[in-house]
Motif scaffolding. Structure first.
Motif, PDB file in Angstrom:
ATOM      1  N   SER A  67       0.929  -1.448   0.114  1.00  0.00           N
ATOM      2  CA  SER A  67       0.385  -0.314   0.162  1.00  0.00           C
ATOM      3  C   SER A  67       0.981   1.459   0.186  1.00  0.00           C
ATOM      4  O   SER A  67       0.249   2.369  -0.899  1.00  0.00           O
ATOM      5  N   ASN A  72      -1.360   4.388  -1.604  1.00  0.00           N
ATOM      6  CA  ASN A  72      -2.284   4.597  -0.682  1.00  0.00           C
ATOM      7  C   ASN A  72      -2.305   4.930   0.228  1.00  0.00           C
ATOM      8  O   ASN A  72      -2.034   3.760   1.338  1.00  0.00           O
ATOM      9  N   SER A 171      -2.998   0.043  -5.605  1.00  0.00           N
ATOM     10  CA  SER A 171      -3.059   1.697  -5.923  1.00  0.00           C
ATOM     11  C   SER A 171      -4.739   2.097  -5.917  1.00  0.00           C
ATOM     12  O   SER A 171      -5.600   2.049  -5.137  1.00  0.00           O
ATOM     13  N   PRO A 172      -4.407   3.787  -5.336  1.00  0.00           N
ATOM     14  CA  PRO A 172      -5.260   4.628  -5.145  1.00  0.00           C
ATOM     15  C   PRO A 172      -7.123   4.534  -5.246  1.00  0.00           C
ATOM     16  O   PRO A 172      -6.783   4.598  -7.187  1.00  0.00           O
ATOM     17  N   GLU A 173      -7.520   4.852  -5.399  1.00  0.00           N
ATOM     18  CA  GLU A 173      -8.927   4.882  -5.572  1.00  0.00           C
ATOM     19  C   GLU A 173      -9.002   5.966  -7.145  1.00  0.00           C
ATOM     20  O   GLU A 173      -8.929   6.963  -6.827  1.00  0.00           O
TER      21      GLU A 173
END
Length: 173
Positions: A67, A72, A171-173
């Motif tokens: 993460s 993220n 990965s981040p949204e």
């Protein structure tokens, strides 16, 4: 819906009844058994296996690093909270394990490293200082290795790596 190779509910129920009857039969006082002997047969609760708890902690730590590597912050915070919660559970369940002061080592090494990483991780994904978070993540992993060395288990070495064996997108949204 029936899954191939999965037992149906009747077979599961039969298996559970067989297991239950075996347990009941084994806990009968031997003095009441035909063989006699006067020694009751009992089973102790299974001990908590530290290796299983450590395996779960390793899973959370690896997902935490993935993460962080993906930048993220909310997901990293989630896995850090899970790891911290597990460490406090480990302190309660296995304060000492085979002569190793688990609770003490977690208190002196693991939890302070987790706290430092929590301070570096922002609650929101704004103004993220990824260099500081990377350093705190490395310090968290290093705390694992220092704890293993202190407990005469230095042969267990944790290493941060970017391989993703999970069916999860970090990965981040």
């Amino acid at each position: 819906m029936r899954l191939i190779g999965m037992p149906n509910a009747v077979n599961i129920a039969r298996t559970l009844l067989l297991c239950l009857s075996s347990v009941v039969a084994c806990t009968v006082d031997a003095a009441e058994s035909p063989a006699g002997g006067g020694v009751p047969l009992t089973f102790d609760e299974p001990a908590v296996e530290l290796a299983e708890l450590m395996g779960q902690l390793q899973l959370y730590a690896h997902k935490l690093t993935l993460s962080v590597d993906a930048h993220n912050a909310p997901l990293a915070r989630f896995y850090l909270e899970e790891a911290t919660h597990l460490m406090t559970q480990m302190q309660a369940l296995t304060p000492e394990y085979e002569g190793i002061p688990v609770a003490l080592y977690l208190d002196r090494m693991g939890l302070p490293a987790a706290d430092a990483l929590a301070e570096a991780l922002p609650a929101e994904a704004v103004d993220v200082a990824w260099t500081a978070i990377d350093q705190a993540t490395d310090a968290f992993i290093d705390a694992c290795n220092r704890c293993h060395a202190a407990s005469q288990h230095g042969f267990i070495r944790i290493k941060r790596h970017a391989d993703n064996p999970f069916l999860q997108d970090f990965s981040p949204e």
